[in-house]
Design an enzyme around this catalytic site. Structure first.
Site: not given
Ligand code: PSU
Ligand code: MN
Length: 330
Positions: A49, A184
């Site tokens: 990604e 996390k």
């Molecule tokens: N968790 C991490 N690092 C990240 C992300 C999540 O530890 O970079 C990023 C990933 O791209 C994940 C996104 O798909 O955040 C999720 O965001 P949201 O909670 O807005 O859906």
């Protein structure tokens, strides 16, 4: 030479034919030549990604990590395919120059989840794909494995805010296996696992019975199933494909134990950052980047070092799984 592929692809050659009626009206995805060659010859490919590059880490560590992760995938016998939208074109596999461009753009690139794709393409924008958007493009071009650090989940207080990452619904509807270090503790881990069950997603912990919590090996939650080798994972993915179950698989690999010692320190920083996010009203798609940056500041870089270590570890295991899977499906 660049391959322009009309998707949704199950048979690459078929879709390269512009006469194919199935491809009418579908989006155009640019596949880089190395990835295209690997896919058409059945070699192992690992999708990566790009939000982790733009929003997940600061420059220049983001660029160094992106390059190192691609190198690890190659060393383990697979072809890396970092996915992003550049100038409105979804790209599967980036050149070093494109990786650099994205890393320098950082948060100026649009954090692109599934819902954002059409708008980024329509406006010719630069989009860093999250897990949901990356899975979607990986699936379109026929890449069954995708490596990242952590996925999104049900946010704390999600029962009130309805903030549930589209990563989870994408896992429910797109048959790609995602290798991550779990979720996390900035998120609500038990509810995230419940939601994945609702979505019909197979969640397997790698060499452990516990679902890992990104910075720590444990989360207090038992994983629904366990795998102990790349071959176990490959058999799981193969069965999922043969049965055409349609959902993705989450393979949760715990952070390497030599790194998890700092986990408790990071955990207290997370608690502080969560409080600040509420005070500063950092919500929606801005919440995760806010928390990641703040936790990194509070731990004076320890969280970033752990993040980099676990992504590299995931890349190694993900590539091994991809190689094993391409052996099975030959
Ligand atoms: N968790 C991490 N690092 C990240 C992300 C999540 O530890 O970079 C990023 C990933 O791209 C994940 C996104 O798909 O955040 C999720 O965001 P949201 O909670 O807005 O859906
Ligand atoms: Mn959200």
């Amino acid at each position: 030479m660049v391959s322009w592929v009309l998707s949704r692809i199950t048979n690459l050659q078929n879709h390269l034919n512009p006469e194919n009626p199935k491809s009418k009206g579908e989006k155009i995805v640019k596949i880089n030549p190395e990835v295209s060659e690997a896919l058409s010859s059945g070699k192992a490919v690992v999708a990566l990604e790009s939000t982790i590059i733009s929003h997940g880490m600061p420059y220049p560590q983001n660029l160094e990590t992106a390059k190192a992760v691609e190198a690890i995938v190659r060393q383990n016998g697979a072809t890396p395919a970092t996915i992003a939208i550049l100038d409105g074109v979804p790209c599967v596999g980036l050149s070093v120059e494109e990786l650099e461009r994205l890393a320098i753009l950082g948060k100026k690139a649009r954090k692109t989840a599934r819902r954002d794709i059409a708008h980024v393409v329509a406006t010719g924008g630069n989009g860093a794909t999250t897990v949901s958007a990356t899975m979607l493009f990986a699936s379109m071009v026929g890449i069954p494995i995708f490596v990242t650090g952590g996925i999104g989940g049900v946010h704390r207080h999600g029962e009130n805010t309805m903030d549930i990452s589209s990563d989870l619904t994408e896992l429910g509807r797109t048959p790609v296996a995602v290798v991550s270090a779990g979720v996390k503790s900035i998120l609500d881990i038990p509810r995230t696992l419940e939601y994945l069950e609702t979505q019909g997603v197979c969640v397997a912990a790698y060499k452990t019975n516990e679902f890992p919590a990104f910075f720590t090996e444990t989360s207090g939650c038992k994983a629904p199933c366990r795998v102990d080798s790349p071959e176990d994972c490959a058999r799981l993915i193969d069965s999922n494909m043969k049965l055409d179950l349609g959902a993705g698989i989450l393979i949760a690999v715990p952070i390497p134990s030599e790194r998890s010692a700092t986990g408790n320190l990071i955990e207290s920083a997370i608690q502080k950052a969560l409080k600040e996010a509420r005070e500063q009203n950092a919500t929606g798609s801005a919440e995760t980047p806010f928390l990641l940056a703040r936790v990194n500041e509070l731990t004076e870089g320890a969280s970033l070092a752990s993040n980099i270590a676990l992504v590299k570890n995931n890349a190694r295991i993900g590539a091994q799984i991809a190689v094993s899977l391409s052996g099975i499906r030959e």
